[in-house]
Design a protein around this motif. Structure first.
Motif, PDB file in Angstrom:
ATOM      1  N   UNK A  27       0.831  -1.224   0.000  1.00 48.64           N
ATOM      2  CA  UNK A  27       0.000   0.000   0.000  1.00 48.64           C
ATOM      3  C   UNK A  27       0.854   1.259   0.000  1.00 48.64           C
ATOM      4  N   UNK A  28       2.001   1.170   0.723  1.00 49.10           N
ATOM      5  CA  UNK A  28       2.851   2.358   0.864  1.00 49.10           C
ATOM      6  C   UNK A  28       4.306   1.966   0.667  1.00 49.10           C
ATOM      7  N   UNK A  29       5.012   2.768  -0.113  1.00 48.21           N
ATOM      8  CA  UNK A  29       6.447   2.514  -0.261  1.00 48.21           C
ATOM      9  C   UNK A  29       7.236   3.749   0.164  1.00 48.21           C
ATOM     10  N   UNK A  30       8.505   3.494   0.511  1.00 46.16           N
ATOM     11  CA  UNK A  30       9.429   4.588   0.818  1.00 46.16           C
ATOM     12  C   UNK A  30      10.517   4.602  -0.238  1.00 46.16           C
ATOM     13  N   UNK A  31      11.125   5.763  -0.413  1.00 39.97           N
ATOM     14  CA  UNK A  31      12.257   5.858  -1.348  1.00 39.97           C
ATOM     15  C   UNK A  31      13.362   6.673  -0.679  1.00 39.97           C
ATOM     16  N   UNK A  32      14.604   6.187  -0.822  1.00 36.11           N
ATOM     17  CA  UNK A  32      15.728   6.916  -0.242  1.00 36.11           C
ATOM     18  C   UNK A  32      16.935   6.873  -1.170  1.00 36.11           C
ATOM     19  N   UNK A  33      17.817   7.878  -1.021  1.00 35.64           N
ATOM     20  CA  UNK A  33      19.100   7.878  -1.728  1.00 35.64           C
ATOM     21  C   UNK A  33      20.199   7.781  -0.682  1.00 35.64           C
ATOM     22  N   UNK A  34      21.251   7.018  -1.006  1.00 30.56           N
ATOM     23  CA  UNK A  34      22.267   6.694   0.009  1.00 30.56           C
ATOM     24  C   UNK A  34      23.651   6.627  -0.628  1.00 30.56           C
ATOM     25  N   UNK A  35      24.682   6.897   0.151  1.00 28.46           N
ATOM     26  CA  UNK A  35      26.057   6.885  -0.376  1.00 28.46           C
ATOM     27  C   UNK A  35      26.326   8.142  -1.188  1.00 28.46           C
ATOM     28  N   UNK A  62      -1.795   3.599  -7.593  1.00 28.28           N
ATOM     29  CA  UNK A  62      -2.595   3.723  -6.375  1.00 28.28           C
ATOM     30  C   UNK A  62      -1.826   3.455  -5.088  1.00 28.28           C
ATOM     31  N   UNK A  63      -0.513   3.589  -5.142  1.00 22.77           N
ATOM     32  CA  UNK A  63       0.319   3.338  -3.958  1.00 22.77           C
ATOM     33  C   UNK A  63       0.786   4.670  -3.376  1.00 22.77           C
ATOM     34  N   UNK A  64       0.778   4.758  -2.040  1.00 19.62           N
ATOM     35  CA  UNK A  64       1.296   5.968  -1.378  1.00 19.62           C
ATOM     36  C   UNK A  64       2.817   5.926  -1.368  1.00 19.62           C
ATOM     37  N   UNK A  65       3.434   7.116  -1.420  1.00 23.32           N
ATOM     38  CA  UNK A  65       4.903   7.168  -1.382  1.00 23.32           C
ATOM     39  C   UNK A  65       5.370   8.098  -0.272  1.00 23.32           C
ATOM     40  N   UNK A  66       6.373   7.617   0.452  1.00 26.53           N
ATOM     41  CA  UNK A  66       7.009   8.458   1.473  1.00 26.53           C
ATOM     42  C   UNK A  66       8.477   8.641   1.115  1.00 26.53           C
ATOM     43  N   UNK A  67       8.944   9.848   1.199  1.00 20.33           N
ATOM     44  CA  UNK A  67      10.362  10.140   0.967  1.00 20.33           C
ATOM     45  C   UNK A  67      11.105   9.986   2.282  1.00 20.33           C
ATOM     46  N   UNK A  94       5.554   3.450  10.203  1.00 21.67           N
ATOM     47  CA  UNK A  94       5.047   4.433   9.233  1.00 21.67           C
ATOM     48  C   UNK A  94       4.227   3.775   8.119  1.00 21.67           C
ATOM     49  N   UNK A  95       3.958   2.500   8.285  1.00 26.45           N
ATOM     50  CA  UNK A  95       3.136   1.789   7.293  1.00 26.45           C
ATOM     51  C   UNK A  95       3.863   1.539   5.980  1.00 26.45           C
ATOM     52  N   UNK A  96       5.202   1.620   6.009  1.00 26.88           N
ATOM     53  CA  UNK A  96       5.980   1.422   4.770  1.00 26.88           C
ATOM     54  C   UNK A  96       6.237  -0.067   4.578  1.00 26.88           C
ATOM     55  N   UNK A  97       5.644  -0.639   3.531  1.00 30.90           N
ATOM     56  CA  UNK A  97       5.892  -2.074   3.335  1.00 30.90           C
ATOM     57  C   UNK A  97       6.798  -2.377   2.147  1.00 30.90           C
ATOM     58  N   UNK A  98       7.305  -1.363   1.506  1.00 29.85           N
ATOM     59  CA  UNK A  98       8.308  -1.563   0.452  1.00 29.85           C
ATOM     60  C   UNK A  98       9.233  -0.356   0.402  1.00 29.85           C
ATOM     61  N   UNK A  99      10.522  -0.599   0.137  1.00 30.62           N
ATOM     62  CA  UNK A  99      11.474   0.517   0.066  1.00 30.62           C
ATOM     63  C   UNK A  99      12.302   0.414  -1.218  1.00 30.62           C
ATOM     64  N   UNK A 100      12.492   1.545  -1.878  1.00 25.73           N
ATOM     65  CA  UNK A 100      13.416   1.613  -3.017  1.00 25.73           C
ATOM     66  C   UNK A 100      14.662   2.356  -2.547  1.00 25.73           C
ATOM     67  N   UNK A 101      15.809   1.687  -2.664  1.00 25.55           N
ATOM     68  CA  UNK A 101      17.091   2.245  -2.232  1.00 25.55           C
ATOM     69  C   UNK A 101      17.919   2.577  -3.476  1.00 25.55           C
TER      70      UNK A 101
END
Ligand code: ADP
Ligand code: F6P
Length: 322
Positions: free
Chosen positions: A4-12, A33-38, A94-101
């Motif tokens: 339902x909700x994914x997060x996205x982060x940049x690293x390094x 239809x997915x929520x996104x959190x930065x 935070x309800x984040x069930x997927x993360x893009x790194x």
């Protein structure tokens, strides 16, 4: 369970084109239809709960900008088991069930850990160094190598006018891809790669003297950061050859600036693919570009792969300079 909700982060280390990838992650997710959190500042921001809601307009006006709107950081705490557990718990809170790194090999080790703790995690290769083994393309390399090429052309002009020898240091702590590509593109007389350089400075000096005897007006040496010592090398070369020698260290300018068309397009496709993988219920995967296709690999398998400078390309690069 559907995401339902994914997060996205940049690293390094940041890389031009990361913003295009963030934009694609956000917009593909919202389209589905997915929520996104930065998640700000990589894993450091995750552990500090620096998490913001993202809308389609949060990524307006960024496709052409270098850097990363999410900022980036290195985070020692996240390399520990406690830090990783805390990170996974914060995602759940935070309800984040997927993360893009989006990052390099170090960031993917962290992504693998998050995945093992039940957070579906997908990596996107972002580094100017091109040193991620499973992929022929990493976000930012094309921009960085074009920036370095333009700068080296300029140094070459003045080097020729003054009939000098120039050592130009480009980024790449462990990898010589930027140096090799500039070697080709700038027609450098010598290219020193961390993967190949044997430290034989006398051979370098002999070539400079030989080239000068043949009437060459300049001698451009591209030196990778991993070898370093460009300033002291220049002094030794000048002392040994009697030819004025200058060192130029290009440094962080190579990490900034507007991304090239290639970096905007490939980063956008990779961002979309990462979300598609999450939608398909996948985790612990790394998006890659291999043999002309966008594909994905298991993170641990990808981290175990090895990559080296092409011997053939290195041979051609040297052969073409006369
Ligand atoms: P890059 O991703 O560009 O290779 P780093 O190697 O600095 O950059 O890694 C970025 C961040 O990824 C580190 O600061 C750390 O938070 C995390 N990281 C690196 N190695 C590991 C590891 N073995 N386990 C968990 N997280 C890691
Ligand atoms: O991200 C790649 C890179 O530019 C390397 O070539 C360089 O050694 C490193 O990052 C420097 O990163 P920082 O100084 O930000 O730690």
């Amino acid at each position: 369970m559907a995401i339902k909700t994914i997060g996205v982060l940049t690293s390094g280390g940041d890389a031009p084109g990361m913003n295009a990838a963030i934009r694609a992650v956000v917009r593909t997710a919202i389209h589905n239809g997915i929520n996104v959190k930065g998640i700000m500042r990589g894993y450091a921001g995750l552990l500090q709960e620096e998490i913001v809601d993202m809308e389609s307009t949060s990524v307006s006006e960024i496709i052409h900008r270098g850097g990363t709107i999410l900022y980036t950081a290195r985070c020692q705490e996240f390399t520990t088991a406690e830090g990783q557990k805390k990170g996974a718990e914060i995602c759940k809170k935070h309800g984040i069930d997927g993360v893009v790194v989006i990052g390099g090999d170090g960031s993917f080790k962290g992504a693998g850990k998050l995945s093992a703790l039940g957070i579906n995690t997908i990596g996107i290769p972002g580094t100017i160094d091109l040193d991620i083994a499973c992929t022929d393309y990493t976000i930012g390399f094309d921009t960085a190598v074009n920036t370095a090429m333009d700068a080296i052309d300029k140094v070459r002009d003045t080097s020729t006018s003054h009939e000098r020898c120039s050592i130009i240091e480009v980024m790449g702590r462990n990898a010589g891809y930027i140096a090799l590509w500039c070697g080709f593109a700038n027609g450098a007389e010598d290219v020193l790669l961390p993967e190949r350089y044997d430290g034989n400075e006398q051979a370098l000096i002999d070539r400079i003297i030989e080239n000068r005897k043949r009437g060459k007006k300049h001698h451009i040496i591209i030196n990778a950061e991993g070898i370093g010592h460009s300033v002291s090398m220049a002094k030794r070369i000048e002392a040994a050859t009697g030819i004025e020698t200058r060192a130029t260290i290009l440094g962080y300018m190579q990490r900034g600036g507007a991304p090239t068309c290639m970096d905007r397009v490939y980063a956008s496709i990779m961002g979309d693919k990462a979300v598609e993988l999450l939608l398909a219920g996948k985790s612990n995967r790394l998006v890659a570009y291999k043999n002309g296709d966008f594909v994905d690999f298991d993170i641990q398998e990808a981290l175990a792969m090895k990559k080296d400078i092409s011997e053939d390309q290195f041979r051609i690069c040297k052969l073409l300079v006369r």
